[in-house]
Design a protein around this motif. Structure first.
Motif, PDB file in Angstrom:
ATOM      1  N   THR A  29       0.807  -1.218   0.000  1.00 51.13           N
ATOM      2  CA  THR A  29       0.000   0.000   0.000  1.00 51.13           C
ATOM      3  C   THR A  29       0.839   1.267   0.000  1.00 51.13           C
ATOM      4  O   THR A  29       0.299   2.361   0.128  1.00 51.13           O
ATOM      5  CB  THR A  29      -0.973   0.018   1.205  1.00 51.13           C
ATOM      6  OG1 THR A  29      -0.211  -0.049   2.411  1.00 51.13           O
ATOM      7  CG2 THR A  29      -1.964  -1.127   1.126  1.00 51.13           C
ATOM      8  N   SER A  30       2.143   1.130  -0.190  1.00 55.42           N
ATOM      9  CA  SER A  30       3.007   2.314  -0.249  1.00 55.42           C
ATOM     10  C   SER A  30       3.099   2.872  -1.664  1.00 55.42           C
ATOM     11  O   SER A  30       3.703   3.919  -1.874  1.00 55.42           O
ATOM     12  CB  SER A  30       4.404   1.984   0.273  1.00 55.42           C
ATOM     13  OG  SER A  30       5.091   1.129  -0.635  1.00 55.42           O
ATOM     14  N   VAL A  31       2.511   2.177  -2.631  1.00 57.21           N
ATOM     15  CA  VAL A  31       2.587   2.581  -4.033  1.00 57.21           C
ATOM     16  C   VAL A  31       1.262   3.216  -4.469  1.00 57.21           C
ATOM     17  O   VAL A  31       0.262   3.155  -3.751  1.00 57.21           O
ATOM     18  CB  VAL A  31       2.959   1.382  -4.935  1.00 57.21           C
ATOM     19  CG1 VAL A  31       4.350   0.877  -4.588  1.00 57.21           C
ATOM     20  CG2 VAL A  31       1.949   0.250  -4.806  1.00 57.21           C
ATOM     21  N   GLY A  32       1.244   3.789  -5.663  1.00 54.58           N
ATOM     22  CA  GLY A  32       0.061   4.470  -6.169  1.00 54.58           C
ATOM     23  C   GLY A  32      -0.996   3.530  -6.711  1.00 54.58           C
ATOM     24  O   GLY A  32      -0.853   2.304  -6.707  1.00 54.58           O
ATOM     25  N   ILE A  33      -2.070   4.133  -7.229  1.00 54.69           N
ATOM     26  CA  ILE A  33      -3.226   3.360  -7.688  1.00 54.69           C
ATOM     27  C   ILE A  33      -2.884   2.398  -8.812  1.00 54.69           C
ATOM     28  O   ILE A  33      -3.415   1.280  -8.850  1.00 54.69           O
ATOM     29  CB  ILE A  33      -4.402   4.287  -8.096  1.00 54.69           C
ATOM     30  CG1 ILE A  33      -5.665   3.484  -8.416  1.00 54.69           C
ATOM     31  CG2 ILE A  33      -4.028   5.175  -9.278  1.00 54.69           C
ATOM     32  CD1 ILE A  33      -6.288   2.766  -7.267  1.00 54.69           C
TER      33      ILE A  33
END
Length: 117
Positions: A31-35
């Motif tokens: 969840t540290s990355v973008g969509i």
């Protein structure tokens, strides 16, 4: 007989199957990355979950996509289209809803699929 695949959270399964139907749900493993990356990771998990129960993404009949920010729907949808492929015979019915998701989760996907016979 209902077949269930346990997930990492108490009180719920990541997938279940009954006769020729399979249900599964997933969020991103990072969840540290973008969509866009969260979408790719989530869809990879959906595919793996389906494979565990004798199905795959070409057998999805219905999908619900929940995203935290509807302004990013186009980015998510681009990744969805790459993942689902060019063959309209494999395109499921799909709904996309903007919702509040926990923490840094940007997407959650749930699908119903048919087992391969």
């Amino acid at each position: 007989m209902i077949e269930r695949k346990p997930g990492i959270y108490a009180g719920r399964s990541k997938s279940s199957a009954y006769n020729d139907l399979v249900w599964t749900v997933a969020t991103s493993s990072d969840t540290s990355v973008g969509i866009e990356q969260q979408t790719r990771l989530t869809l990879a998990t959906i595919q793996q979950n389906l494979l565990e129960l004798g199905s795959d993404k070409t057998q999805i009949v219905s999908a619900q996509v929940y995203i935290a920010n509807m302004a990013e729907k186009l980015k998510m949808d681009t990744q969805w289209k790459i993942w689902v492929g060019d063959n309209p015979d494999h395109w499921p019915q799909r709904a996309c809803l903007g919702v509040n998701l926990e923490g840094d989760v940007l997407i959650e996907v749930t699908v119903t699929a048919v087992r391969k016979i």
